[in-house]
Design a protein around this motif. Structure first.
Motif, PDB file in Angstrom:
ATOM      1  N   ASP A  92     -23.720   0.004 -15.675  1.00 53.92           N
ATOM      2  CA  ASP A  92     -22.945   1.360 -15.055  1.00 53.92           C
ATOM      3  C   ASP A  92     -23.149   1.318 -13.624  1.00 53.92           C
ATOM      4  N   SER A  93     -24.233   1.492 -12.981  1.00 53.60           N
ATOM      5  CA  SER A  93     -23.836   1.230 -11.403  1.00 53.60           C
ATOM      6  C   SER A  93     -22.985  -0.150 -10.764  1.00 53.60           C
ATOM      7  N   VAL A  94     -22.934  -1.250 -11.608  1.00 56.86           N
ATOM      8  CA  VAL A  94     -22.283  -2.032 -11.389  1.00 56.86           C
ATOM      9  C   VAL A  94     -20.653  -1.815 -11.435  1.00 56.86           C
ATOM     10  N   GLY A  95     -20.652  -0.908 -12.846  1.00 55.51           N
ATOM     11  CA  GLY A  95     -18.933  -1.460 -13.193  1.00 55.51           C
ATOM     12  C   GLY A  95     -18.612   0.557 -11.773  1.00 55.51           C
ATOM     13  N   LEU A  96     -19.001   1.087 -11.647  1.00 54.32           N
ATOM     14  CA  LEU A  96     -18.599   2.390 -10.473  1.00 54.32           C
ATOM     15  C   LEU A  96     -18.817   1.722  -9.167  1.00 54.32           C
ATOM     16  N   ALA A  97     -19.614   0.860  -8.939  1.00 50.77           N
ATOM     17  CA  ALA A  97     -19.314  -0.108  -7.267  1.00 50.77           C
ATOM     18  C   ALA A  97     -17.962  -1.049  -7.612  1.00 50.77           C
ATOM     19  N   LYS A  98     -17.721  -1.770  -8.785  1.00 48.29           N
ATOM     20  CA  LYS A  98     -16.396  -2.565  -9.102  1.00 48.29           C
ATOM     21  C   LYS A  98     -15.056  -1.292  -9.047  1.00 48.29           C
ATOM     22  N   GLN A  99     -15.154  -0.276  -9.231  1.00 49.60           N
ATOM     23  CA  GLN A  99     -14.018   0.853  -9.167  1.00 49.60           C
ATOM     24  C   GLN A  99     -14.206   1.337  -8.119  1.00 49.60           C
ATOM     25  N   ILE A 100     -15.326   1.665  -7.250  1.00 54.80           N
ATOM     26  CA  ILE A 100     -15.257   1.915  -5.707  1.00 54.80           C
ATOM     27  C   ILE A 100     -14.425   0.787  -4.833  1.00 54.80           C
ATOM     28  N   ALA A 101     -15.054  -0.738  -5.204  1.00 54.54           N
ATOM     29  CA  ALA A 101     -14.494  -1.495  -4.554  1.00 54.54           C
ATOM     30  C   ALA A 101     -12.871  -1.626  -5.171  1.00 54.54           C
ATOM     31  N   LEU A 102     -12.781  -1.219  -6.450  1.00 54.57           N
ATOM     32  CA  LEU A 102     -11.375  -1.419  -6.825  1.00 54.57           C
ATOM     33  C   LEU A 102     -10.468  -0.362  -5.634  1.00 54.57           C
ATOM     34  N   HIS A 103     -10.542   1.225  -6.271  1.00 54.61           N
ATOM     35  CA  HIS A 103      -9.911   1.719  -5.050  1.00 54.61           C
ATOM     36  C   HIS A 103      -9.844   1.558  -3.827  1.00 54.61           C
ATOM     37  N   ALA A 104     -10.480   1.348  -2.956  1.00 58.38           N
ATOM     38  CA  ALA A 104     -10.910   1.167  -1.491  1.00 58.38           C
ATOM     39  C   ALA A 104      -9.918   0.138  -1.221  1.00 58.38           C
ATOM     40  N   GLU A 105     -10.111  -0.973  -2.122  1.00 58.03           N
ATOM     41  CA  GLU A 105      -9.107  -2.293  -1.937  1.00 58.03           C
ATOM     42  C   GLU A 105      -7.458  -2.310  -1.815  1.00 58.03           C
ATOM     43  N   LEU A 106      -6.828  -1.155  -3.304  1.00 59.98           N
ATOM     44  CA  LEU A 106      -5.677   0.041  -3.126  1.00 59.98           C
ATOM     45  C   LEU A 106      -5.905   0.368  -2.142  1.00 59.98           C
ATOM     46  N   ASP A 107      -6.495   1.101  -1.737  1.00 57.03           N
ATOM     47  CA  ASP A 107      -6.457   2.051  -0.427  1.00 57.03           C
ATOM     48  C   ASP A 107      -5.924   1.327   0.890  1.00 57.03           C
ATOM     49  N   ARG A 108      -6.718   0.486   0.721  1.00 57.48           N
ATOM     50  CA  ARG A 108      -6.309  -0.303   2.109  1.00 57.48           C
ATOM     51  C   ARG A 108      -5.256  -1.325   2.455  1.00 57.48           C
ATOM     52  N   ARG A 109      -4.762  -1.828   0.868  1.00 59.20           N
ATOM     53  CA  ARG A 109      -4.178  -2.490   0.992  1.00 59.20           C
ATOM     54  C   ARG A 109      -2.491  -1.595   1.864  1.00 59.20           C
ATOM     55  N   ALA A 110      -2.671  -0.664   0.139  1.00 60.15           N
ATOM     56  CA  ALA A 110      -1.479   1.239   0.782  1.00 60.15           C
ATOM     57  C   ALA A 110      -1.664   1.382   2.453  1.00 60.15           C
ATOM     58  N   SER A 111      -2.172   1.149   3.022  1.00 61.28           N
ATOM     59  CA  SER A 111      -2.667   1.528   4.247  1.00 61.28           C
ATOM     60  C   SER A 111      -1.754   0.053   5.647  1.00 61.28           C
ATOM     61  N   GLU A 112      -2.452  -1.047   5.084  1.00 63.09           N
ATOM     62  CA  GLU A 112      -1.414  -2.067   5.937  1.00 63.09           C
ATOM     63  C   GLU A 112      -0.252  -1.891   5.633  1.00 63.09           C
ATOM     64  N   LYS A 113       0.345  -1.779   4.770  1.00 59.22           N
ATOM     65  CA  LYS A 113       1.656  -2.022   4.224  1.00 59.22           C
ATOM     66  C   LYS A 113       2.576  -0.422   5.272  1.00 59.22           C
ATOM     67  N   GLN A 114       1.738   0.751   5.356  1.00 58.80           N
ATOM     68  CA  GLN A 114       1.883   2.028   5.677  1.00 58.80           C
ATOM     69  C   GLN A 114       2.375   1.203   7.462  1.00 58.80           C
ATOM     70  N   LYS A 115       1.674   0.999   7.827  1.00 56.42           N
ATOM     71  CA  LYS A 115       1.139   0.124   9.486  1.00 56.42           C
ATOM     72  C   LYS A 115       2.375  -0.702   9.786  1.00 56.42           C
ATOM     73  N   GLU A 116       2.809  -1.450   8.893  1.00 53.74           N
ATOM     74  CA  GLU A 116       3.892  -3.196   8.644  1.00 53.74           C
ATOM     75  C   GLU A 116       5.063  -1.881   8.820  1.00 53.74           C
ATOM     76  N   ILE A 117       5.224  -0.983   8.623  1.00 55.38           N
ATOM     77  CA  ILE A 117       6.340  -0.569   7.570  1.00 55.38           C
ATOM     78  C   ILE A 117       6.499   0.485   9.692  1.00 55.38           C
ATOM     79  N   GLU A 118       5.259   1.052   9.869  1.00 57.31           N
ATOM     80  CA  GLU A 118       5.379   1.993  11.205  1.00 57.31           C
ATOM     81  C   GLU A 118       5.956   1.007  12.409  1.00 57.31           C
ATOM     82  N   ARG A 119       5.255  -0.128  12.058  1.00 56.76           N
ATOM     83  CA  ARG A 119       5.654  -1.329  13.622  1.00 56.76           C
ATOM     84  C   ARG A 119       7.083  -1.859  13.301  1.00 56.76           C
ATOM     85  N   VAL A 120       7.795  -2.001  11.915  1.00 58.49           N
ATOM     86  CA  VAL A 120       9.163  -2.324  12.286  1.00 58.49           C
ATOM     87  C   VAL A 120       9.547  -1.255  12.201  1.00 58.49           C
ATOM     88  N   LYS A 121       9.761   0.210  12.656  1.00 57.54           N
ATOM     89  CA  LYS A 121      10.609   0.991  12.915  1.00 57.54           C
ATOM     90  C   LYS A 121      10.500   1.306  14.041  1.00 57.54           C
TER      91      LYS A 121
END
Length: 644
Positions: free
Chosen positions: A552-581
């Motif tokens: 269960d702990s390993v599964g929770l760690a993988k879920q947290i890592a997945l959400h962190a990766e999704l947040d990181r990708r969304a943040s990078e995408k937002q920064k890219e949009i701001e750089r283009v603007k």
């Protein structure tokens, strides 16, 4: 002959699960040979049919050419030259037809006859012996079961004599059938070579004879090669005849020597009990309670391994631990429906009753036995020839002086080169999840698949069985740290990281279905033993009843890592949009500045052209608006060139 595997005829009377497992391998080999030889037979039959068709067609062509002169064509007329020429062609083609007919006969005798005989006689003999052996084995099992049900209290001499006679007859029949079946399977290893080489040799010799009829120029190297093949076939045949004679003599000797052993209770005066054996093996009937009063007796093969009592079913390739008999007591007990019963009582009070209805026997070297068992068991779900690692081998030795003390204080590794390293953080300090478990490493091995939890269960079974067979009881205890980045095995004394498993590489994890203390996970790495670049290794651990918690702990760690990766990708995408603007805003400001500069220059030029400037003829030059703009652009272009 080197490289020829054989079934041990001497072990047919014992009929152990190891012998049955080895027999299963030979039966699978016989099935594979049968399938392959059927396909080869069909291919060679096509060659034979094609040659017959070619011979018939050639003969028909020669016949039609002979009948040319008898034909009456409306526009043909009598052409003696054509008729004579076609007659000559007819003779040549008729000779070719005779050669093709001879070739067809040679193919039938030298190519089709050996493979047909192997297919219709040898392979069918193996199938018939298999059926007869299965019937004899079932009859023997039934006779043994009837004999096992004899009651000591209600003993009937007539019934007992009939049952013993039935056991004697069925055991003798099974032994004889099994020996002949083993002999046939061993002989098949020779016959399959002959069945492959003889048809090919016959085919090539027939072709050579065919070409010799038309030409004497023959490749001497090919003749020499075929001669060597023929010599090899003769050598194999002679060795097969010698080996068959030896096996037949062995069967006769074993039949004579084993005749008294067919009785379930041999005379101890003629066959004294060997009490100096270091290992006992044989079939026992174990009582299993099915209810409050009723119970059943299950016949199974048992053997001693060190201080353990191992059990093994007939279809299994390895034994499993039944109980630890080092600290147990054994005593005879009375049973209403069985004879010769004894009871094993363990140190914790658990009891098991077993009657020795089959004679036990000693075994040979355990090293060779365990090697054969491992070779048979590792072909199902794991990679072939994969060794089992029973201990943790750290990739880098981290026993630096003074490091253990520093690690225990701050749980961080020190820099051996003296830099402070204050600007960097460890991977686990930024992790949201930190959970520590006490585990003991059981073993690891490479597996073929990493998408099915059964792989973990099968790896657990094989590692536990291998530990029991090889008497390996030592386990390395470690602390398992679960974070959002990786899994770490930490030395509990020095706090040094032994192994690190990246969390994205952990593709599968599961706990044992019955024993919740056992759990394992599959790690996908690069550069494995297989031909591909990726390999999968399964690690098995034992915990303090925390297998499900760790999963269960390993599964929770993988879920947290997945959400962190999704947040990181969304943040990078937002920064890219701001750089283009921001870039677009800078371009727009620059364009406005250029337009403003052009307007300023236009006003300066217009102001400088207001005084009347006379020409040589006393006239004035007036610049139009378009000319003014061109001049402004020209000035601007010159200014840019100078700036550049």
């Amino acid at each position: 002959m080197p490289g020829i595997d054989k079934l041990p005829i001497e072990e047919t009377l014992e009929d152990s699960p190891q012998t049955r497992s080895l027999l299963g391998v030979f039966e699978e080999d016989a099935t594979a040979i049968s399938n392959y030889m059927n396909q080869l037979y069909q291919a060679m039959h096509r060659i034979y049919d094609a040659q017959n068709e070619l011979s018939a067609a050639t003969h028909l062509t020669s016949k039609l050419l002979k009948e040319y002169e008898k034909q009456r064509f409306p526009l043909g007329g009598d052409d003696e030259v054509m008729s004579s020429t076609l007659q000559q062609f007819s003779k040549v083609i008729d000779e070719l037809s005779s050669c093709h007919a001879v070739l067809s006969t040679q193919l039938a005798d030298a190519m089709m006859f050996p493979i047909t005989q192997f297919k219709e006689r040898d392979l069918k003999e193996i199938l018939t012996l298999k059926e007869v052996f299965q019937i004899a084995s079932n009859d023997h099992d039934a006779a043994i079961n009837r004999y096992s049900r004899l009651s000591k209290k209600r003993e009937n001499d007539k019934v007992k004599y009939e049952v013993i006679e039935d056991v004697y007859t069925s055991r003798k029949k099974q032994h004889q059938t099994m020996m002949h079946y083993f002999c046939a399977l061993n002989t098949l290893q020779y016959k399959k070579k002959i069945a492959l080489l003889e048809p090919l040799l016959g085919y090539m010799q027939a072709q050579i004879s065919f070409f010799k009829m038309g030409s004497e120029n023959l490749n001497e190297q090919l003749e020499e090669f075929l001669t060597n093949i023929g010599t090899s076939v003769q050598n194999v045949r002679r060795e097969m005849d010698s080996d068959v004679e030896t096996m037949q003599q062995t069967i006769e000797d074993l039949e004579v020597a084993s005749d008294p052993l067919y009785v379930p209770d041999p005379d101890p005066m003629k066959f004294p009990v060997n009490r100096n054996l270091t290992r006992k093996a044989g079939y026992l009937n174990a009582r299993n309670k099915t209810g409050l009063v009723s119970s059943t007796w299950d016949r199974q093969f048992y053997f001693t391994q060190g201080g353990n009592l191992m059990s093994q079913a007939r279809g299994d390739v390895a034994g499993g631990l039944a109980m630890d008999i080092d600290n147990c007591s054994v005593m005879a007990v009375d049973c209403e429906d069985r004879r010769y019963c004894f009871q094993i009582t363990s140190f914790d009070g658990k009891k098991q009753s077993r009657p020795p209805t089959a004679r036990t026997s000693s075994s040979g070297s355990l090293g060779s036995e365990s090697t054969s068992l491992a070779a048979l068991s590792l072909d199902s779900l794991v990679a072939p020839d994969t060794p089992i690692q029973f201990d943790i081998i750290s990739p880098v030795c981290e026993d630096q002086p003074g490091q253990a003390k520093a690690s225990s204080q701050g749980n961080r590794r020190t820099n051996p080169f003296g830099e402070s390293g204050g600007g960097t953080k460890s991977e686990t300090e930024d992790s949201i999840l930190h959970q520590l478990f006490i585990v003991r490493f059981l073993g690891s091995m490479e597996v073929k698949s990493d998408d099915n939890p059964d792989v973990v269960y099968e790896t657990m079974r094989q590692i536990l069985a291998a530990r029991a067979i090889h008497n390996i009881f030592r386990m390395t205890e470690s602390h398992l740290l679960v974070t959002c980045d990786c899994l770490k095995l930490i030395d509990p004394q020095t706090q040094v990281t032994r192994l690190t498993f990246p969390l994205p590489s952990v593709v599968l994890y599961a706990t044992h279905q019955e024993n919740k203390r056992l759990f394992g996970f599959v790690l996908r790495t690069s550069g494995g033993r297989s031909e591909s670049n990726l390999s999968s290794v399964c690690y098995i651990f034992e915990s303090n009843n925390e297998g499900e918690k760790i999963c269960d702990s390993v599964g929770l760690a993988k879920q947290i890592a997945l959400h962190a990766e999704l947040d990181r990708r969304a943040s990078e995408k937002q920064k890219e949009i701001e750089r283009v603007k921001e870039k677009q805003q800078k371009e727009l400001s620059k364009q406005k500045q250029i337009e403003k500069d052009l307007e300023e220059q236009s006003r300066l030029i217009a102001a400088s052209s207001r005084p009347n400037q006379a020409s040589s003829e006393g006239q004035f030059v007036v610049l139009s608006s378009s000319q003014s703009e061109e001049s402004d652009l020209g000035e601007e272009g010159k200014k840019r060139e100078s700036e550049a």
